[in-house]
Design an enzyme around this catalytic site. Structure first.
Site, short mmCIF file in Angstrom:
data_model
loop_
_atom_site.label_atom_id
_atom_site.label_comp_id
_atom_site.label_asym_id
_atom_site.label_seq_id
_atom_site.Cartn_x
_atom_site.Cartn_y
_atom_site.Cartn_z
N ARG A 16 0.80 -1.23 0.00
CA ARG A 16 0.00 0.00 0.00
C ARG A 16 0.83 1.29 0.00
NH1 ARG A 16 -3.67 -1.30 4.95
NH2 ARG A 16 -2.04 -2.87 5.30
N GLY A 139 -6.07 -6.68 15.72
CA GLY A 139 -6.43 -7.84 16.53
C GLY A 139 -7.01 -7.35 17.87
N ALA A 424 36.23 50.59 -6.48
CA ALA A 424 35.10 49.87 -7.06
C ALA A 424 35.39 49.47 -8.50
CB ALA A 424 33.85 50.74 -7.00
#
Ligand code: UD1
Ligand code: CA
Length: 458
Positions: A16, A139, A424
């Site tokens: 399953r 059970g 930069a």
């Protein structure tokens, strides 16, 4: 002391689950469900652990690994739970007891099993039972109406209408006296609705032999839920996560929502830890005191020290984060990274295999790899360490008090010396001198008579 053997029934195929992965290898909290059972069994220090395997056997053995404390026993045909336990008979200690566990009932707790073992002795039978509002499929425990003593277990498919009304069910987990097992298991018959050798039929045999039978119940009902399909797996996953979250909350951890939290491993927290929604903790994660983990973070094998804040959507793995660090949002910290106290790592920054010393900041859009960075360094937006030449990785060294301007490439191996500034937009290929400004840029020019192209309007 009572000699305890454990037999784990794990031969069923788990149709399953609708998966090519054997049922017992499906992950729960990131770990195969059979391994949950094994790890719990191991905490009881039993004399032996037998694993009955069948479907997908090789894959199961390979995934779990051959450990010296495990006895692997193949049950080639699954003829029932009684037949399964019988396969282990040659390995059981005749003067001990056998604790039967199911490979697909992963969350039974050590404490529940401890209580079961405390009730057992070598001439008794102890069953783990629960009363369920909806006992369908299980059970049933049949008790004598006058004495309330357990008489038998009847499988649902063999039960009479009045027996079906019994709400006390067999969880399947039980302790059996080894000195009677061989005799009882030999006597089992498969003349029942399912044509199986039911382990549960030995209960009536024990009653006939005058063996005392006791029942014990788990602390929580979800401990005994089995995994037969992916819906049950998801229910157990949430039960597990909730249980971990409850434990952490008892220690003072604050969750925005304990239902939106996942641990797949071990999470250890100090005081005043706050965890927002949808965070995932994998492997070994250690959080110190006063730590806030914002929403949607993934932490894998991480140690985070006091006062650190991890902003949303950050992924951190195999790393150490120092005190009062600020990480994210959207930071990626990769393996081998160590951040000392007070380091800031901001958005869209990736750091790999690097050490960043105290109070340095890499706040925007950068890649820092294989780097040794000193203290109080400021790394501008869009800085990239070019650590890979196509064949080899090289290290970048950035010393204390360096300032790196935005959009800079540092081509390793290279050293940015103490106190130096990088302009930069530079591509740095040689070491920079201490305290100076280094930049590599073409000069800016302007073209005065230039005309922007235009589409003809005609
Ligand atoms: C079993 C019990 C039932 C109990 C229920 C709890 C029996 C006859 N019935 O029923 O009383 O309420 O569990 O979930 O014991 N397995 C093997 N080899 C086999 C058969 C089973 O290893 O030949 C393993 C399965 O992989 C599984 C476990 O034993 O882990 C239980 O088997 P399953 O067929 O699911 O038993 P149930 O019919 O659910
Ligand atoms: Ca079952």
């Amino acid at each position: 002391m009572l000699l305890v053997n454990v037999v784990i029934l794990a031969a069923g195929m788990g149709k399953r689950m609708r998966s090519s992965l054997p049922k017992v290898l499906h992950p729960l909290a990131g770990k195969p469900i059979l391994l949950h059972v094994l790890d719990t069994a191991r905490t009881l220090s039993p004399a032996k652990i037998c694993v009955i395997y069948g479907h997908g056997g090789e894959q199961v053995r390979q995934t779990i690994g051959n450990h010296s404390d495990l006895i692997w026993i193949e049950q080639a045909q699954q003829l029932g739970t009684g037949h399964a336990v019988k396969q282990a008979l040659p390995h059981l200690d005749s003067n001990g007891v056998t604790l039967v566990l199911f490979g697909d009932v992963p969350l039974v707790k050590r404490n529940t099993l401890k209580v079961l073992i405390e009730k057992a002795h070598k001439d008794s039978l102890v069953l783990l039972t629960v009363e369920l509002d909806n006992p369908a499929g299980y059970g049933r425990i049949v008790r004598d109406s006058a004495t309330n003593r357990i008489q038998a277990i009847v499988e649902e498919k063999d039960a009479s209408p009045s027996q079906k009304k019994i709400r006390e069910i067999n969880t399947g987990i039980m302790i059996l006296p080894n000195n009677h097992l061989e005799e009882w298991l030999d006597k089992l018959s498969n003349a029942n609705t399912q044509g199986e050798y039911y382990l549960t039929d030995i209960i009536a045999m024990a009653v006939n032999a005058g063996i005392p039978i006791e029942a014990s119940c788990p602390e929580s009902d979800w401990e005994v839920i089995g995994v037969n399909n992916k819906i049950q797996l998801s229910v157990l996953e949430r039960a597990y996560q909730r249980d971990v979250a409850n434990g952490l909350m008892e220690q003072g951890v604050m969750f925005a929502d304990p239902a939106r939290f996942d641990v797949r491993g071990q999470l250890v927290c100090g005081n005043d830890v706050e965890i927002d929604i949808n965070c995932v903790f994998e492997g070994n994660v250690h959080l110190g005191n006063n730590i806030k983990i914002h929403a949607n973070c993934v932490l894998r094998n991480v140690k985070i020290s006091d006062g650190a804040v991890i902003h949303p959507f950050s992924l951190i793995e195999d790393a150490e984060i120092g005190r009062n660090c600020r990480i994210g949002p959207y930071a990626r910290i990769r393996p081998g990274t160590q951040l000392d106290d007070g380091v800031h790592v901001g958005n869209f920054v990736e750091i790999k295999n690097s050490h960043i010393a105290a109070e340095s900041k890499v706040n925007h859009l950068s890649y820092i790899g294989d780097t040794e960075m000193g203290r109080k360094v400021n790394v501008g937006a869009g800085t990239i360490t070019c650590n890979y030449d196509g064949a080899f990785k090289h290290r970048t060294i950035i010393e204390d008090d360096v300032f790196i301007g935005s959009d800079t490439q540092l081509v390793a191996p290279v050293t940015i010396t103490k106190g130096s500034t990088v302009g930069a937009g530079s591509t740095i290929t040689r070491d920079t001198p201490e305290g100076q400004l280094t930049l590599s840029r073409t000069r800016q020019i302007s073209i005065s008579n230039w005309k922007r192209p235009r589409k003809d309007k005609g």
